[in-house]
Design a protein around this motif. Structure first.
Motif, PDB file in Angstrom:
ATOM      1  N   ASN A   1       0.876  -1.171   0.000  1.00  0.00           N
ATOM      2  CA  ASN A   1       0.000   0.000   0.000  1.00  0.00           C
ATOM      3  C   ASN A   1       0.913   1.220   0.000  1.00  0.00           C
ATOM      4  O   ASN A   1       1.836   1.296   0.828  1.00  0.00           O
ATOM      5  N   HIS A   2       0.671   2.152  -0.937  1.00  0.00           N
ATOM      6  CA  HIS A   2       1.600   3.275  -1.107  1.00  0.00           C
ATOM      7  C   HIS A   2       1.795   4.082   0.166  1.00  0.00           C
ATOM      8  O   HIS A   2       2.894   4.564   0.434  1.00  0.00           O
ATOM      9  N   LEU A   3       0.739   4.187   0.978  1.00  0.00           N
ATOM     10  CA  LEU A   3       0.840   4.998   2.186  1.00  0.00           C
ATOM     11  C   LEU A   3       1.331   4.191   3.387  1.00  0.00           C
ATOM     12  O   LEU A   3       2.223   4.613   4.116  1.00  0.00           O
ATOM     13  N   PHE A   4       0.767   3.011   3.581  1.00  0.00           N
ATOM     14  CA  PHE A   4       1.012   2.262   4.817  1.00  0.00           C
ATOM     15  C   PHE A   4       2.078   1.168   4.707  1.00  0.00           C
ATOM     16  O   PHE A   4       2.621   0.738   5.721  1.00  0.00           O
TER      17      PHE A   4
ATOM     18  N   ALA B   1     -17.187  -9.333   7.720  1.00  0.00           N
ATOM     19  CA  ALA B   1     -15.900  -8.637   7.711  1.00  0.00           C
ATOM     20  C   ALA B   1     -16.195  -7.143   7.775  1.00  0.00           C
ATOM     21  O   ALA B   1     -17.263  -6.694   7.338  1.00  0.00           O
ATOM     22  N   CYS B   2     -15.235  -6.385   8.320  1.00  0.00           N
ATOM     23  CA  CYS B   2     -15.421  -4.934   8.329  1.00  0.00           C
ATOM     24  C   CYS B   2     -14.104  -4.238   7.997  1.00  0.00           C
ATOM     25  O   CYS B   2     -13.019  -4.814   8.173  1.00  0.00           O
ATOM     26  N   MET B   3     -14.243  -3.031   7.477  1.00  0.00           N
ATOM     27  CA  MET B   3     -13.067  -2.189   7.167  1.00  0.00           C
ATOM     28  C   MET B   3     -13.445  -0.747   7.448  1.00  0.00           C
ATOM     29  O   MET B   3     -14.334  -0.197   6.792  1.00  0.00           O
ATOM     30  N   PHE B   4     -12.782  -0.177   8.436  1.00  0.00           N
ATOM     31  CA  PHE B   4     -13.014   1.244   8.757  1.00  0.00           C
ATOM     32  C   PHE B   4     -11.792   2.047   8.330  1.00  0.00           C
ATOM     33  O   PHE B   4     -10.677   1.772   8.777  1.00  0.00           O
ATOM     34  N   SER B   5     -12.020   3.016   7.455  1.00  0.00           N
ATOM     35  CA  SER B   5     -10.929   3.876   6.964  1.00  0.00           C
ATOM     36  C   SER B   5      -9.819   3.049   6.328  1.00  0.00           C
ATOM     37  O   SER B   5      -8.635   3.281   6.601  1.00  0.00           O
ATOM     38  N   VAL B   6     -10.188   2.100   5.506  1.00  0.00           N
ATOM     39  CA  VAL B   6      -9.210   1.266   4.810  1.00  0.00           C
ATOM     40  C   VAL B   6      -9.377   1.430   3.286  1.00  0.00           C
ATOM     41  O   VAL B   6      -8.405   1.758   2.580  1.00  0.00           O
ATOM     42  N   ILE B   7     -10.604   1.300   2.788  1.00  0.00           N
ATOM     43  CA  ILE B   7     -10.849   1.540   1.358  1.00  0.00           C
ATOM     44  C   ILE B   7     -10.594   3.016   1.031  1.00  0.00           C
ATOM     45  O   ILE B   7     -10.306   3.369  -0.113  1.00  0.00           O
ATOM     46  N   THR B   8     -10.631   3.841   2.061  1.00  0.00           N
ATOM     47  CA  THR B   8     -10.272   5.261   1.925  1.00  0.00           C
ATOM     48  C   THR B   8      -8.828   5.446   1.461  1.00  0.00           C
ATOM     49  O   THR B   8      -8.424   6.547   1.096  1.00  0.00           O
ATOM     50  N   HIS B   9      -8.033   4.359   1.527  1.00  0.00           N
ATOM     51  CA  HIS B   9      -6.609   4.444   1.162  1.00  0.00           C
ATOM     52  C   HIS B   9      -6.221   3.400   0.108  1.00  0.00           C
ATOM     53  O   HIS B   9      -5.068   2.988   0.055  1.00  0.00           O
ATOM     54  N   GLN B  10      -7.207   2.958  -0.700  1.00  0.00           N
ATOM     55  CA  GLN B  10      -6.905   1.911  -1.687  1.00  0.00           C
ATOM     56  C   GLN B  10      -7.306   2.370  -3.080  1.00  0.00           C
ATOM     57  O   GLN B  10      -8.385   2.957  -3.253  1.00  0.00           O
ATOM     58  N   ASP B  11      -6.476   2.021  -4.067  1.00  0.00           N
ATOM     59  CA  ASP B  11      -6.883   2.264  -5.447  1.00  0.00           C
ATOM     60  C   ASP B  11      -7.806   1.117  -5.884  1.00  0.00           C
ATOM     61  O   ASP B  11      -7.949   0.111  -5.172  1.00  0.00           O
ATOM     62  N   PRO B  12      -8.464   1.258  -7.030  1.00  0.00           N
ATOM     63  CA  PRO B  12      -9.468   0.242  -7.406  1.00  0.00           C
ATOM     64  C   PRO B  12      -8.911  -1.175  -7.510  1.00  0.00           C
ATOM     65  O   PRO B  12      -9.598  -2.131  -7.123  1.00  0.00           O
ATOM     66  N   ASP B  13      -7.683  -1.354  -8.002  1.00  0.00           N
ATOM     67  CA  ASP B  13      -7.136  -2.713  -8.101  1.00  0.00           C
ATOM     68  C   ASP B  13      -6.988  -3.346  -6.721  1.00  0.00           C
ATOM     69  O   ASP B  13      -7.309  -4.522  -6.517  1.00  0.00           O
ATOM     70  N   ASP B  14      -6.497  -2.556  -5.761  1.00  0.00           N
ATOM     71  CA  ASP B  14      -6.334  -3.091  -4.407  1.00  0.00           C
ATOM     72  C   ASP B  14      -7.693  -3.307  -3.733  1.00  0.00           C
ATOM     73  O   ASP B  14      -7.883  -4.277  -2.991  1.00  0.00           O
ATOM     74  N   THR B  15      -8.620  -2.387  -3.979  1.00  0.00           N
ATOM     75  CA  THR B  15      -9.969  -2.581  -3.423  1.00  0.00           C
ATOM     76  C   THR B  15     -10.556  -3.896  -3.931  1.00  0.00           C
ATOM     77  O   THR B  15     -11.111  -4.689  -3.157  1.00  0.00           O
ATOM     78  N   ARG B  16     -10.416  -4.132  -5.237  1.00  0.00           N
ATOM     79  CA  ARG B  16     -10.922  -5.402  -5.810  1.00  0.00           C
ATOM     80  C   ARG B  16     -10.313  -6.604  -5.110  1.00  0.00           C
ATOM     81  O   ARG B  16     -11.006  -7.545  -4.730  1.00  0.00           O
ATOM     82  N   MET B  17      -9.002  -6.577  -4.957  1.00  0.00           N
ATOM     83  CA  MET B  17      -8.323  -7.727  -4.361  1.00  0.00           C
ATOM     84  C   MET B  17      -8.746  -7.932  -2.911  1.00  0.00           C
ATOM     85  O   MET B  17      -8.960  -9.056  -2.458  1.00  0.00           O
TER      86      MET B  17
ATOM     87  N   LYS C   1       0.535  12.818  -2.594  1.00  0.00           N
ATOM     88  CA  LYS C   1       0.579  11.887  -1.451  1.00  0.00           C
ATOM     89  C   LYS C   1      -0.357  10.716  -1.757  1.00  0.00           C
ATOM     90  O   LYS C   1      -1.518  10.684  -1.329  1.00  0.00           O
ATOM     91  N   ARG C   2       0.191   9.785  -2.511  1.00  0.00           N
ATOM     92  CA  ARG C   2      -0.628   8.701  -3.043  1.00  0.00           C
ATOM     93  C   ARG C   2      -1.261   7.854  -1.925  1.00  0.00           C
ATOM     94  O   ARG C   2      -0.595   7.539  -0.940  1.00  0.00           O
ATOM     95  N   SER C   3      -2.507   7.528  -2.101  1.00  0.00           N
ATOM     96  CA  SER C   3      -3.298   6.689  -1.175  1.00  0.00           C
ATOM     97  C   SER C   3      -3.690   7.397   0.121  1.00  0.00           C
ATOM     98  O   SER C   3      -4.274   6.777   1.010  1.00  0.00           O
ATOM     99  N   ALA C   4      -3.389   8.693   0.224  1.00  0.00           N
ATOM    100  CA  ALA C   4      -3.765   9.416   1.450  1.00  0.00           C
ATOM    101  C   ALA C   4      -5.273   9.645   1.509  1.00  0.00           C
ATOM    102  O   ALA C   4      -5.873   9.672   2.594  1.00  0.00           O
TER     103      ALA C   4
END
Ligand SMILES: C[S@@+](CC[C@H](N)C(=O)[O-])C[C@H]1O[C@@H](n2cnc3c(N)ncnc32)[C@H](O)[C@@H]1O
Length: 233
Positions: free
Chosen positions: A114-117, A140-156, A191-194
């Motif tokens: 992940n570019h940021l983390f 499953a849950c994700m809080f403030s995670v898809i907020t930092h993902q591009d579409p390819d990573d979100t898909r995965m 600031k990619r993925s911010a």
């Protein structure tokens, strides 16, 4: 003289545990409040929105967990069936593994780029989390995670999580949405993925393509971004 022994209770006090992880992954607007306060509020709204009375007996997989929900559940003695936290942050996951002994909890480090983390991270596969033994979760849950993902990573990520929940299981995630955006755009190019903005229709379609039917989109609040509640198709 009467003996106090006849009135002495054998009732054991509730188990007490307290953890204080030295990490904070939340934005300033959230972390100005104690983590257990925002954590319990957000977990209670997750329950309500998933149609659960409480977390009692539930199996919850928290992707991009940070430390907030673990400390909330442990420190407030909240009931839960199983809580599994997954994160790229090796220090936070190592700390939680070392300090949370309760067998209802488990933590896994995922080395996904992940570019940021986690800029030096690697590739993952749809079944990577299953190989950790993460299966049969109610949600499953994700809080403030898809907020930092591009579409390819979100898909995965959506693909990996689908493999971990039961048939017709649920998914709860938050995202930044912006109708004026054509599909997807980074708010801060430098600031990619911010801050990853999604067109809401695009994100709903993307989730469907990965096997998740979005059933409700809740507007954002002071404490979290808009929330998508999905069911596994
Ligand atoms: C803004 S923090 C939110 C933490 C937690 N969900 C909460 O609400 O308190 C985002 C978290 O997602 C994690 N993260 C980001 N990308 C990830 C990925 N691809 N896989 C696993 N964790 C990720 C980060 O390490 C960080 O802990």
């Amino acid at each position: 003289m009467a003996s106090y022994r006849s009135i002495l209770s054998t009732d054991a006090p509730p188990a007490f545990a307290f953890i204080d992880p030295p990490f904070d992954f939340n934005s300033a607007t959230v972390s100005k409040f104690p983590p257990e306060v925002t954590g319990s509020l957000v977990l209670r709204s997750l329950c309500r929105r998933l149609g659960w009375e409480s977390l009692s007996g539930k199996r919850l997989l928290d992707f991009g967990c940070g430390v907030r929900f673990a400390r909330t559940l442990v420190n407030l003695g909240m009931e839960i069936g199983t809580y599994a936290g997954v994160d790229v942050n090796a220090d936070a996951i190592g700390w939680l593994q070392a300090h949370v002994a309760d067998p209802r909890f488990r933590f896994h480090r995922l080395d996904m780029k992940n570019h940021l983390f986690n800029p030096d991270g690697g590739m993952v596969q749809a079944d990577t989390l299953r190989h950790f033994g993460l299966t049969e979760f109610d949600a499953a849950c994700m809080f403030s995670v898809i907020t930092h993902q591009d579409p390819d990573d979100t898909r995965m990520i959506l693909r990996m999580l689908r493999a971990c929940v039961v048939t017709h299981g649920q998914l709860y995630f938050t995202a930044f949405i912006d109708e004026s955006v054509d599909q997807y755009a980074e708010k801060y190019i430098e600031k990619r993925s911010a801050w990853c903005n999604y067109n809401p229709d695009y994100l709903v379609d993307l989730a469907r393509e990965e096997g998740w039917a979005v059933q409700t989109l809740y507007p954002g609040s002071e404490l979290h971004q808009p929330a998508f509640v999905c069911r596994r198709m």
